[in-house]
Design a protein around this motif. Structure first.
Motif, PDB file in Angstrom:
ATOM      1  N   GLY A  79      -3.421  13.942  20.515  1.00  0.00           N
ATOM      2  CA  GLY A  79      -2.176  13.375  21.100  1.00  0.00           C
ATOM      3  C   GLY A  79      -1.891  12.320  20.010  1.00  0.00           C
ATOM      4  N   CYS A  80      -1.609  12.606  18.657  1.00  0.00           N
ATOM      5  CA  CYS A  80      -1.493  11.410  17.703  1.00  0.00           C
ATOM      6  C   CYS A  80      -0.233  11.780  16.684  1.00  0.00           C
ATOM      7  N   VAL A  81       0.324  10.930  15.896  1.00  0.00           N
ATOM      8  CA  VAL A  81       1.346  11.341  15.274  1.00  0.00           C
ATOM      9  C   VAL A  81       1.345  10.421  14.123  1.00  0.00           C
ATOM     10  N   THR A  82       1.990  10.840  12.943  1.00  0.00           N
ATOM     11  CA  THR A  82       2.077  10.102  11.675  1.00  0.00           C
ATOM     12  C   THR A  82       3.224   8.869  11.957  1.00  0.00           C
ATOM     13  N   LYS A  83       2.736   7.893  11.569  1.00  0.00           N
ATOM     14  CA  LYS A  83       3.522   6.620  11.861  1.00  0.00           C
ATOM     15  C   LYS A  83       4.002   6.216  10.548  1.00  0.00           C
ATOM     16  N   TYR A  84       3.400   6.234   9.440  1.00  0.00           N
ATOM     17  CA  TYR A  84       3.747   5.449   8.135  1.00  0.00           C
ATOM     18  C   TYR A  84       2.727   6.184   7.254  1.00  0.00           C
ATOM     19  N   MET A  85       3.344   6.165   5.919  1.00  0.00           N
ATOM     20  CA  MET A  85       2.771   6.398   4.831  1.00  0.00           C
ATOM     21  C   MET A  85       3.266   5.516   3.790  1.00  0.00           C
ATOM     22  N   SER A  86       2.409   4.651   3.221  1.00  0.00           N
ATOM     23  CA  SER A  86       2.581   3.952   2.205  1.00  0.00           C
ATOM     24  C   SER A  86       2.986   4.340   0.627  1.00  0.00           C
ATOM     25  N   GLU A  87       3.288   3.669  -0.257  1.00  0.00           N
ATOM     26  CA  GLU A  87       3.525   4.169  -1.378  1.00  0.00           C
ATOM     27  C   GLU A  87       2.526   5.458  -2.147  1.00  0.00           C
ATOM     28  N   ILE A  88       3.151   6.374  -2.548  1.00  0.00           N
ATOM     29  CA  ILE A  88       2.401   7.387  -3.020  1.00  0.00           C
ATOM     30  C   ILE A  88       2.129   7.383  -4.356  1.00  0.00           C
ATOM     31  N   ILE A 129     -11.836  20.335 -10.918  1.00  0.00           N
ATOM     32  CA  ILE A 129     -12.110  21.055 -12.397  1.00  0.00           C
ATOM     33  C   ILE A 129     -12.178  19.799 -13.411  1.00  0.00           C
ATOM     34  N   THR A 130     -11.086  18.955 -13.409  1.00  0.00           N
ATOM     35  CA  THR A 130     -11.017  18.048 -14.414  1.00  0.00           C
ATOM     36  C   THR A 130     -11.857  16.591 -14.165  1.00  0.00           C
ATOM     37  N   GLN A 131     -11.987  16.512 -12.788  1.00  0.00           N
ATOM     38  CA  GLN A 131     -12.518  15.122 -11.923  1.00  0.00           C
ATOM     39  C   GLN A 131     -11.435  14.286 -12.248  1.00  0.00           C
ATOM     40  N   LYS A 132     -10.435  14.360 -12.569  1.00  0.00           N
ATOM     41  CA  LYS A 132      -9.309  13.355 -12.422  1.00  0.00           C
ATOM     42  C   LYS A 132      -8.606  13.028 -11.213  1.00  0.00           C
ATOM     43  N   SER A 133      -8.240  11.798 -11.056  1.00  0.00           N
ATOM     44  CA  SER A 133      -7.493  11.601  -9.688  1.00  0.00           C
ATOM     45  C   SER A 133      -6.018  11.801 -10.070  1.00  0.00           C
ATOM     46  N   ILE A 134      -5.535  12.758  -8.881  1.00  0.00           N
ATOM     47  CA  ILE A 134      -4.167  13.507  -8.886  1.00  0.00           C
ATOM     48  C   ILE A 134      -3.214  12.342  -8.271  1.00  0.00           C
ATOM     49  N   LEU A 135      -3.840  11.864  -7.153  1.00  0.00           N
ATOM     50  CA  LEU A 135      -2.928  11.087  -6.128  1.00  0.00           C
ATOM     51  C   LEU A 135      -3.719  10.023  -5.531  1.00  0.00           C
ATOM     52  N   THR A 136      -3.119   8.817  -5.298  1.00  0.00           N
ATOM     53  CA  THR A 136      -3.654   8.003  -4.210  1.00  0.00           C
ATOM     54  C   THR A 136      -2.669   7.531  -3.163  1.00  0.00           C
ATOM     55  N   VAL A 137      -2.988   7.397  -1.684  1.00  0.00           N
ATOM     56  CA  VAL A 137      -2.072   6.832  -0.871  1.00  0.00           C
ATOM     57  C   VAL A 137      -3.016   5.724  -0.166  1.00  0.00           C
ATOM     58  N   ASP A 138      -2.480   4.394  -0.303  1.00  0.00           N
ATOM     59  CA  ASP A 138      -3.435   3.308   0.146  1.00  0.00           C
ATOM     60  C   ASP A 138      -3.382   3.386   1.709  1.00  0.00           C
ATOM     61  N   LYS A 139      -2.193   3.907   2.417  1.00  0.00           N
ATOM     62  CA  LYS A 139      -2.032   3.399   3.683  1.00  0.00           C
ATOM     63  C   LYS A 139      -1.690   4.711   4.637  1.00  0.00           C
ATOM     64  N   ILE A 140      -2.042   5.212   5.334  1.00  0.00           N
ATOM     65  CA  ILE A 140      -1.381   6.313   6.314  1.00  0.00           C
ATOM     66  C   ILE A 140      -1.752   5.880   7.816  1.00  0.00           C
ATOM     67  N   VAL A 141      -0.878   5.640   8.610  1.00  0.00           N
ATOM     68  CA  VAL A 141      -1.016   5.321   9.981  1.00  0.00           C
ATOM     69  C   VAL A 141      -0.658   6.272  10.942  1.00  0.00           C
ATOM     70  N   PHE A 142      -1.708   6.555  11.712  1.00  0.00           N
ATOM     71  CA  PHE A 142      -1.539   7.562  12.992  1.00  0.00           C
ATOM     72  C   PHE A 142      -1.487   6.512  14.139  1.00  0.00           C
ATOM     73  N   VAL A 143      -0.585   7.025  15.284  1.00  0.00           N
ATOM     74  CA  VAL A 143      -0.537   6.329  16.456  1.00  0.00           C
ATOM     75  C   VAL A 143      -0.739   7.320  17.438  1.00  0.00           C
ATOM     76  N   SER A 144      -1.750   6.995  18.422  1.00  0.00           N
ATOM     77  CA  SER A 144      -2.083   7.853  19.522  1.00  0.00           C
ATOM     78  C   SER A 144      -0.854   7.563  20.633  1.00  0.00           C
ATOM     79  N   VAL A 145      -0.518   8.879  21.154  1.00  0.00           N
ATOM     80  CA  VAL A 145       0.475   8.798  21.980  1.00  0.00           C
ATOM     81  C   VAL A 145       0.089   9.595  23.203  1.00  0.00           C
ATOM     82  N   ASP A 146       0.914   9.346  24.178  1.00  0.00           N
ATOM     83  CA  ASP A 146       0.814  10.090  25.468  1.00  0.00           C
ATOM     84  C   ASP A 146       1.645  11.236  25.762  1.00  0.00           C
TER      85      ASP A 146
END
Length: 131
Positions: A45-54, A90-107
């Motif tokens: 019972g949790c939902v995606t609330k927020y995703m910061s800059e990608i 394969i290349t060991q290079k970083s593809i993407l970062t997301v500093d903040k993803i917030v999930f909220v517990s819901v009823d």
């Protein structure tokens, strides 16, 4: 950062330039982050609330294997905050970062509810805990 999930970049995951489509990658991230949050909070019972800059840093091509890394950075009263990094195995290079993803517990009505967790667990035992 723990890298548990790997995805193989297939033709259906590509954009018009022949590289990994950002939308496919974001779908994978949201799913992996949701699974991580479910395990940490011990409830589905949790939902995606927020995703910061990608931040797209590099790309991947067909046939590459990408790894998704997720870690919990903060537990709120009703939420959990995660960070994400995706790298090319394969290349060991970083593809993407997301500093903040917030999930909220819901009823059952979608109203935020306290989850009672305060620290990371490294197993899936919380899924078997009784409320």
């Amino acid at each position: 950062m723990n890298f548990y999930t790997r995805k193989w970049v297939k033709p259906e995951d590509l954009n018009a330039h022949g590289t990994l489509f950002g939308g496919s990658l974001l779908r994978w991230i949201d799913e992996e982050a949701a699974i991580y949050a479910i395990i940490q909070l011990g409830t589905n019972g949790c939902v995606t609330k927020y995703m910061s800059e990608i931040n797209f840093i590099n790309s991947a091509r067909q046939g590459d294997i990408v790894e998704l890394g997720i870690k919990a950075t903060h537990f709120g009263r009703t939420s959990i905050t995660l960070a994400c990094e995706v790298r090319n195995k394969i290349t060991q290079k970083s593809i993407l970062t997301v500093d903040k993803i917030v999930f909220v517990s819901v009823d059952e009505n979608g109203v935020p509810k306290p989850h009672g967790k305060t620290e990371i667990t490294y197993t899936d035992e919380r899924l078997r805990e009784t409320p």
